[in-house]
Each structure stands twice: as C-alpha cells, then as structure tokens.
Design an enzyme around this catalytic site. Structure first.
Site, mmCIF file in Angstrom:
data_model
loop_
_atom_site.group_PDB
_atom_site.id
_atom_site.type_symbol
_atom_site.label_atom_id
_atom_site.label_comp_id
_atom_site.label_asym_id
_atom_site.label_seq_id
_atom_site.Cartn_x
_atom_site.Cartn_y
_atom_site.Cartn_z
ATOM 1 N N PRO A 1 -5.406 6.213 6.257
ATOM 2 C CA PRO A 1 -6.744 5.418 6.275
ATOM 3 C C PRO A 1 -7.250 4.631 7.462
ATOM 4 C CG PRO A 1 -4.878 4.561 5.403
ATOM 5 C CD PRO A 1 -4.306 5.739 5.785
ATOM 6 N N CYS A 2 -7.548 5.167 8.543
ATOM 7 C CA CYS A 2 -7.810 4.553 9.685
ATOM 8 C C CYS A 2 -9.156 3.575 9.446
ATOM 9 C CB CYS A 2 -8.255 5.365 10.777
ATOM 10 S SG CYS A 2 -9.246 6.653 10.464
#
EC number: 2.1.1.63
Length: 162
Positions: free
Chosen positions: A129-130
């Site tokens: 989850p950047c």
C-alpha cells in the site's frame, strides 16, 4: 518460469494482474503501463484460474471486506526497496505514514528521498500500500507520477479523511 495475467474491472478501471509460479508479480493500474509491459512480454497468456485468488482479494478490498492481502507475492527489488515495501505492508488499513516515518521505520532516517523512489518503484500497488504514504504535513504526494487522484480514491475507500 510461467507468467500469466488476467484483468479485474475495479472502481478505478481495469487492473491488470500478472502472476508467476511464486505469486503476484505485478499489479498494473494504467492502460499505458500495461501496453508497455505487454510489448515487453508479448508471449504472456491470459489465465483466469491462476489469477483468481488475487482477483477475489482485490474485489473484497474494493467492497471493504478485506483490509490485508493474503496472496503470495513474487517480489523483485533491491534489499533497500524490499525493506521499504515491508514497512509499507505494516501500515494499517485506513492509516497513513509520512515518507520520513517510513525512513525511520527501516532504520535509515535520512533516506527520505530513497523511500520515495522505492514507493515509485512498487510493482504491487494496492497490495503493497504505497498509497498510504503522504507528505510530512499530510499532503498527497506523487502516485504513479502525477496520479494523486488514485491515491485519494484509495485512501478515501479506507476511510482516511483527505
């Protein structure tokens, strides 16, 4: 090594999923990136069955039924990038961290720009989850270049107020 793909029709549009014998290899959110990938790997075959678990988990995520992904990952990258990506996977659903907090979390507090570059190089967006990484003052910073609207959508889906 066998590499296959399939597509998932998400609220963001078509997502291209690439898997190999180890696990998920790529999540491609944008058509132009898919076309580049497809040109590079023109012998890749579509296989719904091998991609089914990833599609199911993405569907659950977009329907707010999944907060963590369980699919196997086939991650390639430098040791530094792998540390960053591991730190990203430790950011809880619905929360954000700054680039400097990630740099501190991996024990390299001066590597803020390098953390940003590792985020940019993430081949498994959403799963790694950047989108949960924001600027120090909470502002949305680059996502796939200038596509911060995607980042905003994903954070709002998770209940983060922007």
């Amino acid at each position: 090594m066998k590499i296959v793909y399939d597509t998932y029709d998400s609220p963001l549009g078509t997502i291209y999923i690439v898997v190999d014998e180890i696990g998920v290899r790529r999540i491609i959110l944008f058509e132009n990136e898919w076309l580049e990938y497809r040109n590079k790997y023109n012998n890749i075959k579509q296989d719904r069955r091998l991609c089914n678990n990833v599609i199911r988990e993405l569907d659950e995520y977009f329907n707010k039924e999944r907060r963590e992904f369980q699919v196997s990952l086939s991650i390639e990258g430098t040791e530094f990038r792998k540390k960053v990506w591991e730190a990203l996977m430790n950011i809880p659903y619905g929360e954000v961290r700054s680039y400097s907090q990630i740099a501190e979390a991996i024990g390299n507090p001066k590597a803020i720009r390098a953390v940003g570059q590792a985020n940019k190089a993430n081949l498994l967006p959403i799963i790694i989850p950047c989108h949960r990484v924001v600027g120090k003052s909470g502002e949305l910073m680059g996502y796939a270049g200038n596509k911060t609207s995607v980042k905003k959508f994903l954070l709002e889906l998770e209940g983060v107020e922007i």
